[in-house]
Write a protein that holds these residues in place. Structure first.
Motif, PDB file in Angstrom:
ATOM      1  N   TRP A 109       0.833  -1.200   0.000  1.00 36.62           N
ATOM      2  CA  TRP A 109       0.000   0.000   0.000  1.00 36.62           C
ATOM      3  C   TRP A 109       0.868   1.251   0.000  1.00 36.62           C
ATOM      4  CZ3 TRP A 109      -0.747   4.187   3.263  1.00 36.62           C
ATOM      5  CH2 TRP A 109      -1.889   4.959   3.021  1.00 36.62           C
ATOM      6  N   ARG A 117     -17.817  -1.244  -0.294  1.00 35.33           N
ATOM      7  CA  ARG A 117     -17.411   0.157  -0.207  1.00 35.33           C
ATOM      8  C   ARG A 117     -16.158   0.426  -1.031  1.00 35.33           C
ATOM      9  NH1 ARG A 117     -18.128   4.620   2.875  1.00 35.33           N
ATOM     10  NH2 ARG A 117     -19.857   3.589   3.917  1.00 35.33           N
ATOM     11  N   GLU A 118     -15.191  -0.448  -0.938  1.00 34.74           N
ATOM     12  CA  GLU A 118     -13.949  -0.262  -1.695  1.00 34.74           C
ATOM     13  C   GLU A 118     -14.206  -0.332  -3.199  1.00 34.74           C
ATOM     14  OE1 GLU A 118      -9.844  -0.014  -2.807  1.00 34.74           O
ATOM     15  OE2 GLU A 118     -11.148   0.786  -1.223  1.00 34.74           O
ATOM     16  N   ILE A 159      -7.666  -4.411  -0.551  1.00 32.82           N
ATOM     17  CA  ILE A 159      -7.981  -4.561   0.877  1.00 32.82           C
ATOM     18  C   ILE A 159      -6.727  -5.029   1.597  1.00 32.82           C
ATOM     19  CG2 ILE A 159      -9.327  -5.864   2.577  1.00 32.82           C
ATOM     20  CD1 ILE A 159     -11.645  -5.879   0.717  1.00 32.82           C
ATOM     21  N   ALA A 191      -8.586  -1.479  -6.918  1.00 36.00           N
ATOM     22  CA  ALA A 191      -9.172  -1.633  -5.591  1.00 36.00           C
ATOM     23  C   ALA A 191      -8.322  -2.623  -4.805  1.00 36.00           C
ATOM     24  CB  ALA A 191     -10.613  -2.137  -5.688  1.00 36.00           C
ATOM     25  N   SER A 232      -8.501  -0.365   3.399  1.00 36.31           N
ATOM     26  CA  SER A 232      -8.674  -0.551   1.962  1.00 36.31           C
ATOM     27  C   SER A 232      -7.986   0.587   1.230  1.00 36.31           C
ATOM     28  CB  SER A 232     -10.158  -0.602   1.593  1.00 36.31           C
ATOM     29  OG  SER A 232     -10.795   0.619   1.921  1.00 36.31           O
ATOM     30  N   HIS A 246     -16.017   2.839  -4.429  1.00 34.24           N
ATOM     31  CA  HIS A 246     -15.087   3.956  -4.518  1.00 34.24           C
ATOM     32  C   HIS A 246     -14.222   3.833  -5.774  1.00 34.24           C
ATOM     33  CE1 HIS A 246     -11.674   6.563  -3.309  1.00 34.24           C
ATOM     34  NE2 HIS A 246     -12.581   7.199  -2.588  1.00 34.24           N
ATOM     35  N   GLY A 285      -9.173   2.914  -0.807  1.00 28.50           N
ATOM     36  CA  GLY A 285      -9.850   4.196  -0.801  1.00 28.50           C
ATOM     37  C   GLY A 285     -10.281   4.658   0.575  1.00 28.50           C
ATOM     38  N   ASP A 286      -9.691   4.115   1.605  1.00 28.42           N
ATOM     39  CA  ASP A 286     -10.160   4.385   2.966  1.00 28.42           C
ATOM     40  C   ASP A 286      -9.922   5.823   3.399  1.00 28.42           C
ATOM     41  OD1 ASP A 286     -11.383   3.685   5.325  1.00 28.42           O
ATOM     42  OD2 ASP A 286      -9.573   2.932   6.271  1.00 28.42           O
TER      43      ASP A 286
END
Length: 458
Positions: free
Chosen positions: A103, A216-217, A190, A188, A174, A220, A176-177
């Motif tokens: 990430w 949700r991810e 997680i 996307a 995630s 987004h 887009g958190d």
């Protein structure tokens, strides 16, 4: 000292400066100064990456095959559910299960993009303050010190940014958190390590929570892939805000006047607390208001779509409220980022924006709602968040195929009303003569008398 050819007597250095330095500390200072000289005038973003990866790789780094299978299954089912709640198409790339370090590597270029204006302001202020505040007799000796101060200031800021991003990697669940599009476009992801921490104290089954997070991810990521203009729009707003940031030179001079060399953490603490950042300017406040409205609009849509897609889950409402509160509060790393850059990423109008999207959905349906993301000009404004009636009326007219201006539509409605009331002929092509009788009436009279009508028959 920087050339490395000679040695400095620590005792002599201590007498000259009042700084107690042992040989090991002197060697470390020399190494850092040589590194700063070699770094050049730019911000050493490699230092930020090293710091971030160092923090991201602490603790339990394992991602088991079981974690991947469970989350892959959740993402697959979430994709199907999401397609029932929105007409925005699926992602072209398969969602990923990534580690914290992955990430960091994927998102660091975006962090650098909007942090660079702040870093430049800080290093410029350090150099300017050194040149202005140095005694006249020392200025000839300090002519080449500007490069050193610029490099040291840049290295210090890069280190702090790396620590903030590294800490963020331990909090986000995630891609887009954090609200802004830090992941590459159309991707996307997680983070199973943080997902496990997020659900540990919640009385919610892991499979339900995984489905909600996956929906949700994906929502987004789908949105930013579909509205290709949106990513640039968000980042330009962030950059516009950041470019207006300067350094409070008075605070910097005050810090320099009482700086204790035996406490080097004082400068770092000042950076972390935001003490060197002045009050927002009028332009910055306007940019920040636009950014907050934009982020709230995005997050509100994601909230509504996620709520609709996860309606089958027994604890969907509890999950939504938990995520919403978490989004509103933020974590320690985001608070540190706000202090370092002066930017608050948490939208303050999230609930109002979600209520607007819910009203639009109930009034005009999913297709018309999602069409607002086709072009930047269609996107709801801050006024629409307060009162969505205008945008709902606009969508209803578009649904009827009435793309004409509103004044023309009103005139057409009035004409139709007069026709229905018998005030005008139902044939708008009918011509009237000077007496108010139509040509058609005259022709009918002539034909009734057995004569032919004058002129061509209409």
């Amino acid at each position: 000292m920087l050339g490395g050819g000679g040695q400095i007597d620590p005792a002599q250095f201590e007498r000259l400066t009042g700084m107690p330095l042992d040989p090991a500390m002197m060697a470390m200072v020399q190494q850092q100064l040589r590194g700063a000289m070699a770094a050049g005038d730019g911000i050493p973003w490699g230092v930020a990456e090293q710091q971030a990866l160092q923090l991201a790789r602490t603790g339990d780094l394992s991602v088991t095959d079981g974690d991947r299978v469970d989350l892959d299954g959740a993402l697959t089912l979430a994709n199907l559910w999401l397609s029932e709640a929105t007409v925005i198409s699926e992602l072209a790339q398969t969602p990923r299960i990534i580690t914290r370090a992955e990430w960091v590597s994927a998102t660091l270029p975006v962090w650098q993009e909007f942090a660079e204006p702040v870093a430049t302001s800080i290093t410029d202020a350090l150099t300017r303050t050194l040149a202005e505040q140095a005694p006249e007799e020392l200025k000839p000796l300090l002519q080449g010190a500007g490069k050193v101060m610029r490099s040291l200031g840049g290295s210090l800021f890069a280190t702090q940014l790396g620590q903030v991003v590294g800490q963020l990697s331990t909090e986000v669940i995630s891609g887009g958190d954090v609200g802004i599009p830090v992941m590459p476009a159309g991707e996307a992801a997680i983070l199973p390590q943080n997902f496990a921490d997020f659900g540990r104290d919640l009385d919610i089954a892991d499979d339900q929570l995984a489905l909600a997070v996956a929906v949700r991810e994906l929502a987004h990521a789908r949105l930013f892939r579909h509205a290709k203009w949106l990513r640039l729009h968000v980042l330009s707003q962030v950059t516009e805000f950041a470019r207006g940031i300067d350094v409070d030179t008075d605070a910097l001079e005050d810090l320099a006047s009482r700086f204790d060399p035996s406490r080097p953490d004082e400068l770092r603490t000042a950076l972390e607390s935001g003490a060197l950042l002045p009050e927002h300017t009028e332009a910055q406040r306007a940019a920040l208001a636009r950014l907050e409205s934009l982020l709230a609009t995005v997050e509100g849509w994601v909230d509504v779509v996620t709520e609709d897609a996860t309606a089958r889950l027994p604890k969907a409402a509890a999950i939504s409220e938990t995520v919403r509160r978490r989004r509103a509060a933020g974590g320690p790393a985001e608070q540190a980022l706000a202090s370092l850059v002066g930017l608050e990423l948490r939208p303050r109008r999230l609930r109002e924006a979600a209520a607007m999207w819910r009203a639009i959905t109930e009034a005009v349906g999913v297709d018309a709602r999602d069409s607002l993301w086709d072009y930047a000009d269609f996107m709801p404004s801050s006024e629409d968040i307060d009162d969505p009636s205008r945008i709902i009326d606009s969508l209803r007219r578009r649904a009827l195929g009435a793309d004409a201006p509103e004044t023309e539509l009103d005139e057409l409605d009035d004409a139709i009303a007069r026709i229905l009331a018998g005030e005008e002929s139902s044939d708008p092509r009918t011509d009237l003569d000077a007496d108010g009788d139509s040509d058609r009436d005259q022709n009918d009279d002539s034909e009734a008398d057995g004569g032919a009508p004058d002129g061509p028959v209409r």
